[in-house]
Scaffold this motif. Structure first.
Motif, PDB file in Angstrom:
ATOM      1  N   PRO A   1       0.824  -1.228   0.000  1.00  0.00           N
ATOM      2  CA  PRO A   1       0.000   0.000   0.000  1.00  0.00           C
ATOM      3  C   PRO A   1       0.847   1.263   0.000  1.00  0.00           C
ATOM      4  CG  PRO A   1      -0.135  -1.141   2.110  1.00  0.00           C
ATOM      5  CD  PRO A   1       0.528  -2.077   1.163  1.00  0.00           C
ATOM      6  N   ALA A   2       2.032   1.226   0.652  1.00  0.00           N
ATOM      7  CA  ALA A   2       2.900   2.400   0.649  1.00  0.00           C
ATOM      8  C   ALA A   2       3.377   2.707  -0.765  1.00  0.00           C
ATOM      9  CB  ALA A   2       4.090   2.181   1.586  1.00  0.00           C
ATOM     10  N   GLU A   3       3.748   1.695  -1.506  1.00  0.00           N
ATOM     11  CA  GLU A   3       4.187   1.902  -2.888  1.00  0.00           C
ATOM     12  C   GLU A   3       3.050   2.432  -3.754  1.00  0.00           C
ATOM     13  OE1 GLU A   3       5.584  -1.938  -3.893  1.00  0.00           O
ATOM     14  OE2 GLU A   3       7.558  -1.691  -2.955  1.00  0.00           O
ATOM     15  N   ALA A   4       1.825   1.902  -3.536  1.00  0.00           N
ATOM     16  CA  ALA A   4       0.678   2.365  -4.317  1.00  0.00           C
ATOM     17  C   ALA A   4       0.342   3.815  -4.013  1.00  0.00           C
ATOM     18  CB  ALA A   4      -0.527   1.473  -4.045  1.00  0.00           C
ATOM     19  N   LEU A   5       0.402   4.213  -2.738  1.00  0.00           N
ATOM     20  CA  LEU A   5       0.103   5.600  -2.368  1.00  0.00           C
ATOM     21  C   LEU A   5       1.201   6.545  -2.840  1.00  0.00           C
ATOM     22  CD1 LEU A   5      -1.315   5.147   1.250  1.00  0.00           C
ATOM     23  CD2 LEU A   5      -2.589   5.609  -0.842  1.00  0.00           C
ATOM     24  N   ALA A   6       2.439   6.082  -2.814  1.00  0.00           N
ATOM     25  CA  ALA A   6       3.527   6.916  -3.305  1.00  0.00           C
ATOM     26  C   ALA A   6       3.390   7.149  -4.809  1.00  0.00           C
ATOM     27  CB  ALA A   6       4.874   6.271  -2.982  1.00  0.00           C
ATOM     28  N   ALA A   7       2.937   6.126  -5.530  1.00  0.00           N
ATOM     29  CA  ALA A   7       2.781   6.255  -6.980  1.00  0.00           C
ATOM     30  C   ALA A   7       1.575   7.113  -7.347  1.00  0.00           C
ATOM     31  CB  ALA A   7       2.647   4.864  -7.608  1.00  0.00           C
ATOM     32  N   ARG A   8       0.481   7.012  -6.559  1.00  0.00           N
ATOM     33  CA  ARG A   8      -0.714   7.809  -6.859  1.00  0.00           C
ATOM     34  C   ARG A   8      -1.405   8.210  -5.561  1.00  0.00           C
ATOM     35  NH1 ARG A   8      -5.999   8.462  -8.709  1.00  0.00           N
ATOM     36  NH2 ARG A   8      -6.796   6.597  -7.697  1.00  0.00           N
ATOM     37  N   PRO A   9      -0.907   9.268  -4.911  1.00  0.00           N
ATOM     38  CA  PRO A   9      -1.514   9.696  -3.642  1.00  0.00           C
ATOM     39  C   PRO A   9      -2.928  10.231  -3.796  1.00  0.00           C
ATOM     40  CG  PRO A   9       0.146  11.282  -4.385  1.00  0.00           C
ATOM     41  CD  PRO A   9       0.256  10.090  -5.286  1.00  0.00           C
ATOM     42  N   GLU A  10      -3.371  10.530  -5.042  1.00  0.00           N
ATOM     43  CA  GLU A  10      -4.722  11.057  -5.254  1.00  0.00           C
ATOM     44  C   GLU A  10      -5.810  10.070  -4.833  1.00  0.00           C
ATOM     45  OE1 GLU A  10      -2.367  10.958  -7.515  1.00  0.00           O
ATOM     46  OE2 GLU A  10      -1.863  13.064  -7.919  1.00  0.00           O
ATOM     47  N   VAL A  11      -5.446   8.795  -4.709  1.00  0.00           N
ATOM     48  CA  VAL A  11      -6.447   7.811  -4.301  1.00  0.00           C
ATOM     49  C   VAL A  11      -6.996   8.129  -2.917  1.00  0.00           C
ATOM     50  CG1 VAL A  11      -4.804   6.197  -3.242  1.00  0.00           C
ATOM     51  CG2 VAL A  11      -6.936   5.324  -4.202  1.00  0.00           C
ATOM     52  N   LEU A  12      -6.211   8.856  -2.106  1.00  0.00           N
ATOM     53  CA  LEU A  12      -6.672   9.218  -0.768  1.00  0.00           C
ATOM     54  C   LEU A  12      -7.862  10.171  -0.805  1.00  0.00           C
ATOM     55  CD1 LEU A  12      -3.216   9.780   0.972  1.00  0.00           C
ATOM     56  CD2 LEU A  12      -4.796   7.875   1.359  1.00  0.00           C
ATOM     57  N   THR A  13      -7.971  10.958  -1.870  1.00  0.00           N
ATOM     58  CA  THR A  13      -9.068  11.934  -1.951  1.00  0.00           C
ATOM     59  C   THR A  13     -10.142  11.564  -2.963  1.00  0.00           C
ATOM     60  OG1 THR A  13      -7.701  13.232  -3.492  1.00  0.00           O
ATOM     61  CG2 THR A  13      -7.662  13.872  -1.166  1.00  0.00           C
ATOM     62  N   ASP A  14      -9.795  10.733  -3.971  1.00  0.00           N
ATOM     63  CA  ASP A  14     -10.843  10.353  -4.932  1.00  0.00           C
ATOM     64  C   ASP A  14     -11.348   8.928  -4.740  1.00  0.00           C
ATOM     65  OD1 ASP A  14      -8.966   8.618  -6.167  1.00  0.00           O
ATOM     66  OD2 ASP A  14      -8.417  10.095  -7.681  1.00  0.00           O
ATOM     67  N   GLY A  15     -10.594   8.098  -3.998  1.00  0.00           N
ATOM     68  CA  GLY A  15     -11.042   6.744  -3.672  1.00  0.00           C
ATOM     69  C   GLY A  15     -11.164   5.808  -4.855  1.00  0.00           C
ATOM     70  N   ARG A  16     -10.529   6.127  -5.966  1.00  0.00           N
ATOM     71  CA  ARG A  16     -10.725   5.338  -7.185  1.00  0.00           C
ATOM     72  C   ARG A  16      -9.613   4.325  -7.392  1.00  0.00           C
ATOM     73  NH1 ARG A  16     -14.921   6.924 -10.027  1.00  0.00           N
ATOM     74  NH2 ARG A  16     -15.808   8.993  -9.653  1.00  0.00           N
ATOM     75  N   SER A  17     -10.009   3.153  -7.844  1.00  0.00           N
ATOM     76  CA  SER A  17      -9.063   2.120  -8.219  1.00  0.00           C
ATOM     77  C   SER A  17      -8.605   2.394  -9.662  1.00  0.00           C
ATOM     78  CB  SER A  17      -9.726   0.746  -8.104  1.00  0.00           C
ATOM     79  OG  SER A  17     -10.919   0.702  -8.858  1.00  0.00           O
ATOM     80  N   PRO A  18      -7.565   1.700 -10.179  1.00  0.00           N
ATOM     81  CA  PRO A  18      -6.955   0.488  -9.627  1.00  0.00           C
ATOM     82  C   PRO A  18      -6.015   0.784  -8.462  1.00  0.00           C
ATOM     83  CG  PRO A  18      -5.907   1.093 -11.692  1.00  0.00           C
ATOM     84  CD  PRO A  18      -7.057   2.017 -11.524  1.00  0.00           C
ATOM     85  N   ALA A  19      -6.047  -0.103  -7.496  1.00  0.00           N
ATOM     86  CA  ALA A  19      -5.181  -0.022  -6.329  1.00  0.00           C
ATOM     87  C   ALA A  19      -5.268  -1.358  -5.604  1.00  0.00           C
ATOM     88  CB  ALA A  19      -5.599   1.118  -5.408  1.00  0.00           C
ATOM     89  N   PRO A  20      -4.270  -1.711  -4.798  1.00  0.00           N
ATOM     90  CA  PRO A  20      -4.317  -2.970  -4.048  1.00  0.00           C
ATOM     91  C   PRO A  20      -5.472  -2.980  -3.053  1.00  0.00           C
ATOM     92  CG  PRO A  20      -2.089  -2.063  -4.071  1.00  0.00           C
ATOM     93  CD  PRO A  20      -2.989  -1.005  -4.613  1.00  0.00           C
ATOM     94  N   ARG A  21      -5.890  -4.159  -2.680  1.00  0.00           N
ATOM     95  CA  ARG A  21      -6.975  -4.287  -1.700  1.00  0.00           C
ATOM     96  C   ARG A  21      -6.604  -3.624  -0.382  1.00  0.00           C
ATOM     97  NH1 ARG A  21     -11.455  -7.456  -1.072  1.00  0.00           N
ATOM     98  NH2 ARG A  21     -12.219  -7.514   1.061  1.00  0.00           N
ATOM     99  N   ALA A  22      -5.313  -3.702  -0.004  1.00  0.00           N
ATOM    100  CA  ALA A  22      -4.892  -3.117   1.271  1.00  0.00           C
ATOM    101  C   ALA A  22      -5.159  -1.619   1.311  1.00  0.00           C
ATOM    102  CB  ALA A  22      -3.407  -3.398   1.505  1.00  0.00           C
TER     103      ALA A  22
END
Length: 372
Positions: free
Chosen positions: A51-72
């Motif tokens: 999840p750290a690698e996914a957030l580092a690559a696309r931190p916008e997921v924290l505010t838009d909640g959109r996948s693709p992203a790991p289940r974690a």
């Protein structure tokens, strides 16, 4: 910090990186509280790297909640929302955009339970329908939800009465209401339950979305045709102008109508909407004149659209069709039974369709019929 530095830190300090990325966006939670949520959702260093690698690559997921992203990452978003976060977005369904409290995955994408269903073409009618296995799963989940709630209330199907069932149906937390009806009707046929009513509602409305001209024509008729009952006037306008589901309309109570000195408002979900003059008059008239279909002049019950008994709410009526079908004969030839229909346990009822939920914005009131 550059993207290269973040990628390196995702390996050496994944929990710290994730915490920093979240606290940079979310100011309402203490950093220590955020760190505790990250440790609880992502686990130790090895599990938290992804999840750290996914957030580092696309931190916008924290505010838009959109996948693709790991289940974690999705689990972390849900945990942060439960902890009181207001800025962090919950996971969002890839197809319909619904905010999710739980989610299903297909690959790296998140879906709600409706969108993540396998479909197949019916050999009998040619329509695309949910496969039988998914239908049965939905029915079983609905039965489990109802039975769990009855157990929490120290009730059983045998001791449950109609008021208990309606109390469960009107809870905001209740899920799969319509699917639970199959289980209740099955329990009645097996004589496991008694004195309960959960009728199946057949959908006779349009199978496709209405165009703008048809919608405005129906709205004009509901506003100006005095031959239509007040409850059908109001319910039809809530469906057409405020995009409320028929089931949601049937659960409205008189407490949802709020009257002040100069304003009449209706509470739709968490939003209170100011009603324009003609609709406000209809709402007040319905509150004043509401009565049971079975007991004349009895008004000591909460439903805005009462049903066939004093304590019962109304099932979606002719207004649920969302078209001119109000004046037509509701009797329709029985549809051809589909070969993909679920088994007789629990008995099947037809599904209903309706527009998407309203955003709460006040719609314009049609004053004339649309041009043809």
């Amino acid at each position: 910090m550059t993207s290269t530095d973040q990628s390196a830190r995702a390996v050496t300090d994944p929990v710290g990186l994730t915490t920093d990325l979240i606290t940079h966006v979310e100011k309402a939670l203490d950093p220590e509280a955020v760190r505790a949520v990250v440790l609880g959702a992502a686990g130790g260093r090895a599990k938290s790297r992804r999840p750290a690698e996914a957030l580092a690559a696309r931190p916008e997921v924290l505010t838009d909640g959109r996948s693709p992203a790991p289940r974690a990452v999705g689990d972390l978003l849900i945990a942060l929302r439960k902890a009181g976060s207001t800025t962090i977005s919950p996971p969002v369904c890839r197809d319909c955009g619904k905010h999710l409290r739980t989610f299903q995955r297909r690959g790296q994408d998140w879906y709600c339970g409706v969108c993540n269903q396998d479909t197949a073409e019916c050999a009998g009618c040619g329509n695309t329908r949910r496969t039988q296995l998914n239908v049965v799963r939905q029915h079983l989940r609905a039965a489990v939800h109802l039975l769990d709630w009855l157990a929490d209330q120290e009730l059983t199907l045998a001791s449950c009465c109609q008021s208990d069932l309606e109390r469960w149906m009107t809870r905001d937390e209740t899920r799969l209401r319509r699917e639970a009806g199959h289980f209740v009707r099955w329990a009645l046929t097996q004589r496991i339950a008694r004195d309960l009513s959960f009728p199946a509602v057949k959908w006779n409305g349009p199978s496709q979305a209405m165009d703008d001209d048809a919608r405005w024509a129906a709205a004009c008729r509901l506003l100006h045709d005095n031959t239509i009952r007040t409850e059908d006037h109001l319910a039809g306008l809530l469906l057409l102008l405020y995009a409320q589901w028929p089931a949601a309309i049937s659960r409205l109570t008189t407490d949802h109508i709020e009257k002040t000195h100069q304003t009449v408002r209706i509470r739709l979900g968490d939003v209170a909407v100011t009603l324009p003059g003609p609709i406000a008059e209809l709402a007040l008239k319905q509150v004043a004149a509401r009565r049971s279909h079975a007991v004349i002049a009895q008004t000591d019950f909460p439903w805005l659209f009462p049903g066939g008994s004093p304590a019962a709410r109304s099932a979606p009526g002719p207004w649920a069709n969302g078209s001119e079908s109000q004046a037509s004969d509701s009797r329709q030839p029985a549809p051809r039974r589909c070969s993909s229909s679920p088994p007789s346990y629990p008995p099947r009822s037809s599904a209903s369709t309706s527009p998407s939920p309203s955003s709460g914005n006040e719609p314009p009131i049609p004053s004339r019929s649309p041009s043809t």
